[in-house]
Design an enzyme around this catalytic site. Sequence first.
Site, PDB file in Angstrom:
ATOM      1  N   CYS A 123      51.001  37.183  42.838  1.00  0.00           N
ATOM      2  CA  CYS A 123      51.324  38.324  41.964  1.00  0.00           C
ATOM      3  C   CYS A 123      51.536  39.638  42.716  1.00  0.00           C
ATOM      4  O   CYS A 123      52.112  40.580  42.169  1.00  0.00           O
ATOM      5  CB  CYS A 123      50.222  38.530  40.930  1.00  0.00           C
ATOM      6  SG  CYS A 123      49.994  37.121  39.851  1.00  0.00           S
ATOM      7  N   HIS A 261      49.315  46.125  38.156  1.00  0.00           N
ATOM      8  CA  HIS A 261      49.697  44.747  37.843  1.00  0.00           C
ATOM      9  C   HIS A 261      49.269  44.461  36.406  1.00  0.00           C
ATOM     10  O   HIS A 261      48.175  44.821  35.983  1.00  0.00           O
ATOM     11  CB  HIS A 261      48.984  43.800  38.819  1.00  0.00           C
ATOM     12  CG  HIS A 261      49.196  42.351  38.511  1.00  0.00           C
ATOM     13  ND1 HIS A 261      50.432  41.825  38.230  1.00  0.00           N
ATOM     14  CD2 HIS A 261      48.315  41.311  38.418  1.00  0.00           C
ATOM     15  CE1 HIS A 261      50.312  40.529  38.002  1.00  0.00           C
ATOM     16  NE2 HIS A 261      49.040  40.195  38.097  1.00  0.00           N
ATOM     17  N   ASN A 291      51.896  38.158  31.934  1.00  0.00           N
ATOM     18  CA  ASN A 291      51.793  38.293  33.389  1.00  0.00           C
ATOM     19  C   ASN A 291      53.025  37.668  34.046  1.00  0.00           C
ATOM     20  O   ASN A 291      53.162  36.446  34.082  1.00  0.00           O
ATOM     21  CB  ASN A 291      50.506  37.593  33.851  1.00  0.00           C
ATOM     22  CG  ASN A 291      50.280  37.717  35.343  1.00  0.00           C
ATOM     23  OD1 ASN A 291      51.164  38.153  36.093  1.00  0.00           O
ATOM     24  ND2 ASN A 291      49.105  37.327  35.801  1.00  0.00           N
TER      25      ASN A 291
HETATM   26  O1  UT7 Z   1      47.375  37.801  38.191  1.00  0.00           O
HETATM   27  C1  UT7 Z   1      46.120  37.167  38.311  1.00  0.00           C
HETATM   28  C2  UT7 Z   1      46.134  35.965  37.434  1.00  0.00           C
HETATM   29  N1  UT7 Z   1      44.999  35.739  36.628  1.00  0.00           N
HETATM   30  C3  UT7 Z   1      44.415  36.575  35.760  1.00  0.00           C
HETATM   31  O2  UT7 Z   1      44.666  37.701  35.701  1.00  0.00           O
HETATM   32  C4  UT7 Z   1      43.362  36.008  34.855  1.00  0.00           C
HETATM   33  C5  UT7 Z   1      42.118  36.829  34.792  1.00  0.00           C
HETATM   34  N2  UT7 Z   1      41.251  36.361  33.736  1.00  0.00           N
HETATM   35  C6  UT7 Z   1      41.477  36.641  32.437  1.00  0.00           C
HETATM   36  O3  UT7 Z   1      42.424  37.313  32.109  1.00  0.00           O
HETATM   37  C7  UT7 Z   1      40.491  36.114  31.401  1.00  0.00           C
HETATM   38  O4  UT7 Z   1      39.376  35.576  32.041  1.00  0.00           O
HETATM   39  C8  UT7 Z   1      41.126  35.041  30.464  1.00  0.00           C
HETATM   40  C9  UT7 Z   1      42.121  35.705  29.537  1.00  0.00           C
HETATM   41  C10 UT7 Z   1      41.796  33.953  31.288  1.00  0.00           C
HETATM   42  C11 UT7 Z   1      40.043  34.408  29.592  1.00  0.00           C
HETATM   43  O5  UT7 Z   1      39.345  35.380  28.867  1.00  0.00           O
HETATM   44  P1  UT7 Z   1      37.749  35.326  28.794  1.00  0.00           P
HETATM   45  O6  UT7 Z   1      37.319  36.407  27.899  1.00  0.00           O
HETATM   46  O7  UT7 Z   1      37.244  35.395  30.216  1.00  0.00           O
HETATM   47  O8  UT7 Z   1      37.499  33.945  28.098  1.00  0.00           O
HETATM   48  P2  UT7 Z   1      36.560  32.755  28.593  1.00  0.00           P
HETATM   49  O9  UT7 Z   1      37.025  32.193  29.891  1.00  0.00           O
HETATM   50  O10 UT7 Z   1      35.181  33.241  28.515  1.00  0.00           O
HETATM   51  O11 UT7 Z   1      36.800  31.649  27.499  1.00  0.00           O
HETATM   52  C12 UT7 Z   1      36.213  31.777  26.229  1.00  0.00           C
HETATM   53  C13 UT7 Z   1      36.561  30.601  25.348  1.00  0.00           C
HETATM   54  C14 UT7 Z   1      36.378  29.227  25.993  1.00  0.00           C
HETATM   55  O12 UT7 Z   1      35.834  28.389  25.005  1.00  0.00           O
HETATM   56  P3  UT7 Z   1      34.274  27.985  25.037  1.00  0.00           P
HETATM   57  O13 UT7 Z   1      34.090  27.264  26.339  1.00  0.00           O
HETATM   58  O14 UT7 Z   1      33.514  29.285  24.974  1.00  0.00           O
HETATM   59  O15 UT7 Z   1      34.119  27.125  23.836  1.00  0.00           O
HETATM   60  C15 UT7 Z   1      37.794  28.771  26.250  1.00  0.00           C
HETATM   61  O16 UT7 Z   1      37.923  27.364  26.191  1.00  0.00           O
HETATM   62  O17 UT7 Z   1      37.923  30.676  24.952  1.00  0.00           O
HETATM   63  C16 UT7 Z   1      38.541  29.389  25.109  1.00  0.00           C
HETATM   64  N3  UT7 Z   1      39.956  29.595  25.383  1.00  0.00           N
HETATM   65  C17 UT7 Z   1      40.859  29.736  24.405  1.00  0.00           C
HETATM   66  N4  UT7 Z   1      40.753  29.734  23.068  1.00  0.00           N
HETATM   67  C18 UT7 Z   1      41.874  29.935  22.360  1.00  0.00           C
HETATM   68  C19 UT7 Z   1      40.570  29.679  26.591  1.00  0.00           C
HETATM   69  N5  UT7 Z   1      41.886  29.893  26.406  1.00  0.00           N
HETATM   70  C20 UT7 Z   1      42.094  29.930  25.067  1.00  0.00           C
HETATM   71  C21 UT7 Z   1      43.233  30.133  24.261  1.00  0.00           C
HETATM   72  N6  UT7 Z   1      43.081  30.122  22.921  1.00  0.00           N
HETATM   73  N7  UT7 Z   1      44.458  30.327  24.785  1.00  0.00           N
END
Ligand code: UT7
Length: 374
Positions: A123, A261, A291
């Site tokens: 990125c 970014h 992104n």
């Molecule tokens: O350029 C660099 C590239 N990467 C990034 O920038 C990513 C950086 N990270 C993030 O942006 C965030 O961590 C995410 C958006 C990826 C995730 O957000 P979060 O608030 O950290 O969510 P989480 O990982 O705590 O997940 C919470 C829940 C999980 O379910 P359980 O295990 O609590 O039951 C996931 O399975 O949300 C679930 N989940 C979803 N639910 C609905 C994950 N993706 C989705 C989705 N829709 N698309």
Amino acid sequence: MLTRLLRQSEARVRYAAITGWGKCLPPAALTNHDLASFLDTSDEWIVSRTGIRERRISHVSLGDMAWVAAERALAAAGITGAQIELVVFGTCSHDDQVPNMASGVQARIGAERAAAMDVNTACTSFLHGLSTATALIRTGAVNSALVIGAELISPFMDWTDRNVAVLFGDGAAAVVLQATEREEGVLAEKLGCYGEAREILRVHGMGGAYANRGRVYGDTSWQFEGQEIFKRAVHGMSDASRCALEKLGLTSEQVDLVIPHQANLRIIESVAKHLRVPMERVFVNVHRYGNMSSATVPVALCEAIEEGRVRPGSLLLMPGFGGGLSYCAHVVRWGERVAPLGESKADLPPSDRSALQIVRDVMAVKGRAAAAAS
Ligand code: UT7
């Protein structure tokens, strides 16, 4: 020896001003509701966790998008490709590895005298490319450069994985750099990488390592520790920003606009909080495009200019973060001109396919290829 030292001190300092800018966004938009039609997700979850409402899906190649952005940037600078001496193409989603992507743009814009290189820091590829081109201009190796940030993520996406499929989009943008004696362009930057944590963002299936294991190229699975990436992104971008500003004896209060970014609105807000910059001085367009990896910062720069947020002499701060885990921040002094000198007629060929259709086609092709390989 003395004469040489005197000559060196008399030599004027060269800078690399940004004199042209152009973006290319494919027209097909994939909404959160589209994603919810084939994934267990919802508009509410995606908006509340990321700020993303839609993203673009390309019906053309990476090279096509980059070429349109390049022509628009050249027109904005009022020069032709023949006047470009270096093409730097920042990407991690190449159409081809050999020949490289930069040589394709070089040929299409007629930059016959130019060197052409690809830069891949995921990125942050555009920002690392901006450093490379600025440095080569400042040493006198070249007098002008075209720096591209472009990504075609959609063919490499695992469209069955809701953890990543909702986050990314396709797009491209480019800037023209020209040597100047005025104190413009990148004035300082901090580049870095948390190599020890590189495994928390790995795309299996995008390289030669998988070819000998019978895996179809591009049939990916993403190793993606969202929360850990989030933390590193905030610290990497905040620390790099402070470091780059300190090199110039500046503080974040003196920054007119932060163009970060665009991976997640919550990451952007956290970085702004760490830097004590109010969100009114932060440019955000992640809701429109998701992104786009290396394309996010140059597309955001183009839109900040279009919206009148970049003014003559503005001090810009551009923090970035990506796979690797690379991080960086650039302090840029804008020049006097905020209007393009010209417009290019270059455009993408029209398409009547919806984003959802393109994604479904990608999934079908991958499914057939995987079935044939097994
Ligand atoms: O350029 C660099 C590239 N990467 C990034 O920038 C990513 C950086 N990270 C993030 O942006 C965030 O961590 C995410 C958006 C990826 C995730 O957000 P979060 O608030 O950290 O969510 P989480 O990982 O705590 O997940 C919470 C829940 C999980 O379910 P359980 O295990 O609590 O039951 C996931 O399975 O949300 C679930 N989940 C979803 N639910 C609905 C994950 N993706 C989705 C989705 N829709 N698309």
